[in-house]
Design a protein around this motif. Structure first.
Motif, PDB file in Angstrom:
ATOM      1  N   VAL A 154      59.755  40.574  36.970  1.00 54.47           N
ATOM      2  CA  VAL A 154      60.419  40.256  35.571  1.00 54.47           C
ATOM      3  C   VAL A 154      61.039  42.252  35.884  1.00 54.47           C
ATOM      4  O   VAL A 154      62.265  42.205  35.884  1.00 54.47           O
ATOM      5  CB  VAL A 154      59.564  40.651  34.855  1.00 54.47           C
ATOM      6  N   LEU A 155      59.930  42.645  36.013  1.00 56.03           N
ATOM      7  CA  LEU A 155      60.359  44.702  36.199  1.00 56.03           C
ATOM      8  C   LEU A 155      61.115  44.622  37.089  1.00 56.03           C
ATOM      9  O   LEU A 155      62.719  45.547  36.828  1.00 56.03           O
ATOM     10  CB  LEU A 155      58.971  45.281  36.840  1.00 56.03           C
ATOM     11  N   PHE A 156      60.931  43.836  38.706  1.00 52.45           N
ATOM     12  CA  PHE A 156      62.462  44.494  39.810  1.00 52.45           C
ATOM     13  C   PHE A 156      63.452  43.584  39.265  1.00 52.45           C
ATOM     14  O   PHE A 156      64.375  44.259  39.457  1.00 52.45           O
ATOM     15  CB  PHE A 156      61.995  43.910  41.219  1.00 52.45           C
ATOM     16  N   ALA A 157      63.087  42.409  38.561  1.00 53.10           N
ATOM     17  CA  ALA A 157      64.673  41.463  37.831  1.00 53.10           C
ATOM     18  C   ALA A 157      65.168  42.529  36.890  1.00 53.10           C
ATOM     19  O   ALA A 157      66.490  43.187  37.233  1.00 53.10           O
ATOM     20  CB  ALA A 157      64.495  40.854  36.877  1.00 53.10           C
ATOM     21  N   ALA A 158      64.596  43.016  36.042  1.00 50.38           N
ATOM     22  CA  ALA A 158      65.591  44.125  34.955  1.00 50.38           C
ATOM     23  C   ALA A 158      65.901  45.796  35.987  1.00 50.38           C
ATOM     24  O   ALA A 158      67.154  45.725  35.431  1.00 50.38           O
ATOM     25  CB  ALA A 158      64.487  44.373  34.076  1.00 50.38           C
ATOM     26  N   LEU A 159      65.192  46.551  36.683  1.00 55.42           N
ATOM     27  CA  LEU A 159      65.438  47.524  38.151  1.00 55.42           C
ATOM     28  C   LEU A 159      66.771  47.116  38.156  1.00 55.42           C
ATOM     29  O   LEU A 159      67.863  48.346  39.343  1.00 55.42           O
ATOM     30  CB  LEU A 159      64.535  47.836  38.460  1.00 55.42           C
ATOM     31  N   ASN A 160      66.931  45.760  39.140  1.00 54.54           N
ATOM     32  CA  ASN A 160      68.283  44.956  40.635  1.00 54.54           C
ATOM     33  C   ASN A 160      69.155  45.513  39.251  1.00 54.54           C
ATOM     34  O   ASN A 160      70.251  44.953  39.588  1.00 54.54           O
ATOM     35  CB  ASN A 160      67.640  44.170  40.847  1.00 54.54           C
ATOM     36  N   TRP A 161      69.244  44.606  38.265  1.00 57.79           N
ATOM     37  CA  TRP A 161      70.111  44.854  36.927  1.00 57.79           C
ATOM     38  C   TRP A 161      70.883  45.103  36.456  1.00 57.79           C
ATOM     39  O   TRP A 161      72.494  46.322  36.532  1.00 57.79           O
ATOM     40  CB  TRP A 161      69.511  43.486  35.661  1.00 57.79           C
ATOM     41  N   ALA A 162      70.114  47.305  36.641  1.00 59.21           N
ATOM     42  CA  ALA A 162      70.697  47.766  36.143  1.00 59.21           C
ATOM     43  C   ALA A 162      70.960  48.535  37.438  1.00 59.21           C
ATOM     44  O   ALA A 162      72.280  49.624  37.345  1.00 59.21           O
ATOM     45  CB  ALA A 162      69.635  49.015  35.861  1.00 59.21           C
ATOM     46  N   ALA A 163      71.120  48.401  38.849  1.00 57.43           N
ATOM     47  CA  ALA A 163      71.560  48.684  40.096  1.00 57.43           C
ATOM     48  C   ALA A 163      72.601  48.060  39.739  1.00 57.43           C
ATOM     49  O   ALA A 163      73.984  48.781  40.483  1.00 57.43           O
ATOM     50  CB  ALA A 163      70.874  47.925  41.486  1.00 57.43           C
ATOM     51  N   LEU A 164      73.346  46.260  39.657  1.00 60.05           N
ATOM     52  CA  LEU A 164      74.002  45.637  39.617  1.00 60.05           C
ATOM     53  C   LEU A 164      74.834  46.435  38.914  1.00 60.05           C
ATOM     54  O   LEU A 164      76.773  46.633  38.697  1.00 60.05           O
ATOM     55  CB  LEU A 164      74.126  44.596  39.260  1.00 60.05           C
ATOM     56  N   LYS A 165      74.575  47.343  37.462  1.00 63.27           N
ATOM     57  CA  LYS A 165      75.843  47.899  35.986  1.00 63.27           C
ATOM     58  C   LYS A 165      76.186  48.739  36.649  1.00 63.27           C
ATOM     59  O   LYS A 165      77.130  49.663  36.245  1.00 63.27           O
ATOM     60  CB  LYS A 165      74.885  47.620  35.060  1.00 63.27           C
ATOM     61  N   GLY A 166      75.625  49.833  38.205  1.00 65.16           N
ATOM     62  CA  GLY A 166      75.498  50.338  38.635  1.00 65.16           C
ATOM     63  C   GLY A 166      75.027  52.107  38.074  1.00 65.16           C
ATOM     64  O   GLY A 166      75.570  53.147  37.953  1.00 65.16           O
ATOM     65  N   TRP A 167      74.013  51.597  37.009  1.00 64.26           N
ATOM     66  CA  TRP A 167      73.661  52.903  36.329  1.00 64.26           C
ATOM     67  C   TRP A 167      72.032  53.706  37.636  1.00 64.26           C
ATOM     68  O   TRP A 167      71.878  54.980  36.610  1.00 64.26           O
ATOM     69  CB  TRP A 167      72.055  52.270  35.002  1.00 64.26           C
ATOM     70  N   THR A 168      72.099  53.368  38.221  1.00 63.81           N
ATOM     71  CA  THR A 168      71.018  53.421  39.315  1.00 63.81           C
ATOM     72  C   THR A 168      70.928  52.805  41.026  1.00 63.81           C
ATOM     73  O   THR A 168      71.675  51.580  40.956  1.00 63.81           O
ATOM     74  CB  THR A 168      69.232  53.614  38.245  1.00 63.81           C
ATOM     75  N   ASP A 169      70.340  53.653  41.858  1.00 66.95           N
ATOM     76  CA  ASP A 169      69.965  52.695  43.070  1.00 66.95           C
ATOM     77  C   ASP A 169      68.304  51.570  42.945  1.00 66.95           C
ATOM     78  O   ASP A 169      68.068  51.953  42.169  1.00 66.95           O
ATOM     79  CB  ASP A 169      69.494  53.886  44.026  1.00 66.95           C
ATOM     80  N   PRO A 170      69.182  50.407  43.484  1.00 67.02           N
ATOM     81  CA  PRO A 170      68.433  49.564  43.529  1.00 67.02           C
ATOM     82  C   PRO A 170      66.820  49.614  43.980  1.00 67.02           C
ATOM     83  O   PRO A 170      66.435  51.043  44.364  1.00 67.02           O
ATOM     84  CB  PRO A 170      68.328  49.183  45.113  1.00 67.02           C
ATOM     85  N   PRO A 171      66.440  49.590  43.484  1.00 60.03           N
ATOM     86  CA  PRO A 171      64.490  49.576  43.293  1.00 60.03           C
ATOM     87  C   PRO A 171      64.236  49.884  44.830  1.00 60.03           C
ATOM     88  O   PRO A 171      64.175  49.408  45.609  1.00 60.03           O
ATOM     89  CB  PRO A 171      63.677  49.279  42.358  1.00 60.03           C
ATOM     90  N   PRO A 172      63.277  50.539  44.839  1.00 59.91           N
ATOM     91  CA  PRO A 172      62.583  50.350  46.518  1.00 59.91           C
ATOM     92  C   PRO A 172      61.373  49.336  46.237  1.00 59.91           C
ATOM     93  O   PRO A 172      60.839  49.100  46.183  1.00 59.91           O
ATOM     94  CB  PRO A 172      61.812  52.235  46.223  1.00 59.91           C
ATOM     95  N   LYS A 173      61.345  48.867  47.842  1.00 61.81           N
ATOM     96  CA  LYS A 173      60.724  47.917  48.230  1.00 61.81           C
ATOM     97  C   LYS A 173      58.965  48.257  48.368  1.00 61.81           C
ATOM     98  O   LYS A 173      59.310  49.609  48.403  1.00 61.81           O
ATOM     99  CB  LYS A 173      60.996  47.069  49.303  1.00 61.81           C
ATOM    100  N   ILE A 174      58.367  47.682  47.375  1.00 57.24           N
ATOM    101  CA  ILE A 174      56.903  47.789  47.711  1.00 57.24           C
ATOM    102  C   ILE A 174      56.198  46.508  48.540  1.00 57.24           C
ATOM    103  O   ILE A 174      56.754  45.762  48.365  1.00 57.24           O
ATOM    104  CB  ILE A 174      56.098  48.560  46.298  1.00 57.24           C
ATOM    105  N   LEU A 175      55.016  47.289  49.010  1.00 53.48           N
ATOM    106  CA  LEU A 175      53.522  46.465  49.119  1.00 53.48           C
ATOM    107  C   LEU A 175      53.121  44.995  48.366  1.00 53.48           C
ATOM    108  O   LEU A 175      53.209  45.660  47.205  1.00 53.48           O
ATOM    109  CB  LEU A 175      52.627  46.885  50.468  1.00 53.48           C
ATOM    110  N   LYS A 176      53.474  43.666  48.328  1.00 50.87           N
ATOM    111  CA  LYS A 176      53.548  43.127  47.434  1.00 50.87           C
ATOM    112  C   LYS A 176      52.364  42.303  47.846  1.00 50.87           C
ATOM    113  O   LYS A 176      51.630  42.546  48.464  1.00 50.87           O
ATOM    114  CB  LYS A 176      54.348  41.550  48.333  1.00 50.87           C
TER     115      LYS A 176
END
Length: 416
Positions: A154-176
């Motif tokens: 859910v958190l990554f979905a929100a941050l990826n949406w922000a990246a699509l809006k051009g507000w920030t860089d895509p979130p970095p990958k982390i070890l799942k």
């Protein structure tokens, strides 16, 4: 300046769960809702801010103040407001509420000030670790890896949406976090004896007058394999709702509009025989309006019945009371996470229908069709994980046919 003869928009206060008050109104020019965070949990302070904004709107001087700074430096509260308004409103209410709740948990753990604070690998790793450790959990115990993975998604979905809006860089990958491939059901199918117990306690919860309507709903869920929200949208005649259909020279079906499907695809599925019998038990002159319309509980307490039809969420909670009153445990207490024992719910009746079809020998493809799953794997994992006794019986039947060539334990025992 605003035209003195025009009416200012109506301003109101709202309090999202776990977040500061918001001042909201509808912009008369764009017809879109404007949300401004009051930055406080104190109602009196928020009320004063609301009055100030009302005055500014009346004078027409608030337009520039409502523009939010987009980008990594935008406040986290502003980002949450925009994400809720622009993205989560497109989801189904239950999905949107779940996303808000999970973001609230992340917010309590990380306490971000800006959007950019969250787009950091160390921050995301720390959030994941603290979620797994059980920080801000309901029971104060560690969370399961499955729960943490879904919260991080859910958190990554929100941050990826922000990246699509051009507000920030895509979130970095982390070890799942590693999780098992077969996730245990959060409930289980009920036995026939347990279903009878469920029916028996209905009058003790809703009263004698309303019991018949609630038992009819329970039998419908038991026979139909419908979700509670779908059952509450079942209608005798309205094609915009879920509609049972009997047509000449054809077997009966259920027609389900796209708007009522989780996959947004219009579909027609077979009407299960037991469910058809239940529907046909209703006299023809009463086959109008909603198929299921459980009655109010208020008369049980000597109060007048509430106006309007019950919501699926409220009906689901009442059915949960039946399960608790009947003492039907579908998931035991989890000592590791502290999660309490779970009693029977409306969804367990859907699981029950799936298992009965499996036991009757219905092909997996048809079970998936009735449940409207994309694949049998989804059905198998969450609704019909299989019965080891059934598998053992099949193996024994095959091996018994080859008894002359397959060594038995007794052969070894006699030789020792």
């Amino acid at each position: 300046m605003r035209d003195q003869h025009s009416n200012p928009p109506k301003v109101r206060l709202a309090k999202p769960s776990g977040r500061p008050f918001q001042v909201r109104w509808t912009d008369p020019e764009t017809a879109r809702e404007v949300r401004v965070s009051a930055g406080t949990h104190d109602r009196d302070i928020a009320e004063r801010q609301k009055q100030e904004i009302e005055a500014q709107l009346l004078l027409g001087v608030f337009a520039t103040a409502t523009k939010k700074k987009a980008g990594p430096q935008m406040s986290w509260d502003d980002f949450r407001d925009e994400y809720s308004r622009q993205k989560l409103t497109q989801l189904r209410p239950r999905s949107a509420s779940d996303a808000e709740n999970r973001l609230d948990i992340v917010e309590r753990i990380a306490s971000p000030r800006t959007l950019g604070d969250m787009v950091d690998r160390d921050t995301l790793d720390d959030i994941q670790s603290r979620l797994l450790a059980g920080e801000s959990s309901r029971h104060g115990r560690p969370r399961s890896p499955h729960t943490v993975r879904s919260q991080m998604a859910v958190l990554f979905a929100a941050l990826n949406w922000a990246a699509l809006k051009g507000w920030t860089d895509p979130p970095p990958k982390i070890l799942k976090i590693k999780t098992s491939k077969l996730r245990a059901m959060r409930g289980r199918p009920l036995t026939g004896e347990e279903f009878d117990r469920l029916l028996a306690v209905v009058p003790t919860v809703v009263g004698d007058d309303a019991a018949q309507s609630w038992r009819f709903l329970l039998r419908g869920l038991w026979e139909s394999a419908l979700r509670i929200g779908e059952a509450m949208h079942l209608h005798w005649t309205d094609a915009n709702e879920i509609l049972p259909q009997w047509r000449p020279r054809r077997l009966p079906t259920l027609s389900i509009p796209a708007a009522l499907q989780k996959n947004d695809v219009q579909e027609e599925i077979p009407l299960l025989p037991g469910f058809e019998s239940l529907l046909l038990s209703v006299p023809e002159d009463r086959r109008t309006g909603w198929v299921f319309d459980p009655e109010s509980l208020q008369p049980k307490y000597g109060r007048p019945a509430k106006k309007g039809r019950a919501t699926a969420e409220w009906v689901s909670r009442v059915i949960g009371r039946f399960g608790k009153r009947a003492g039907i445990i579908v998931q035991p207490f989890d000592d590791r996470t502290g999660r309490p024992a779970k009693t029977a719910s409306a969804h367990d009746l859907r699981r029950s229908a799936a298992e009965r079809m499996l036991d009757a020998g219905v092909p997996p493809r048809l079970i998936s069709r009735v449940l409207r799953h994309a694949s049998w794997e989804t059905t198998r994992r969450h609704y019909a994980p299989g019965d080891v006794q059934r598998d053992a019986e099949a193996l024994r039947a095959i091996l018994d046919e080859s008894a002359g060539t397959v060594p038995r334990y007794s052969d070894y025992a006699e030789s020792t």
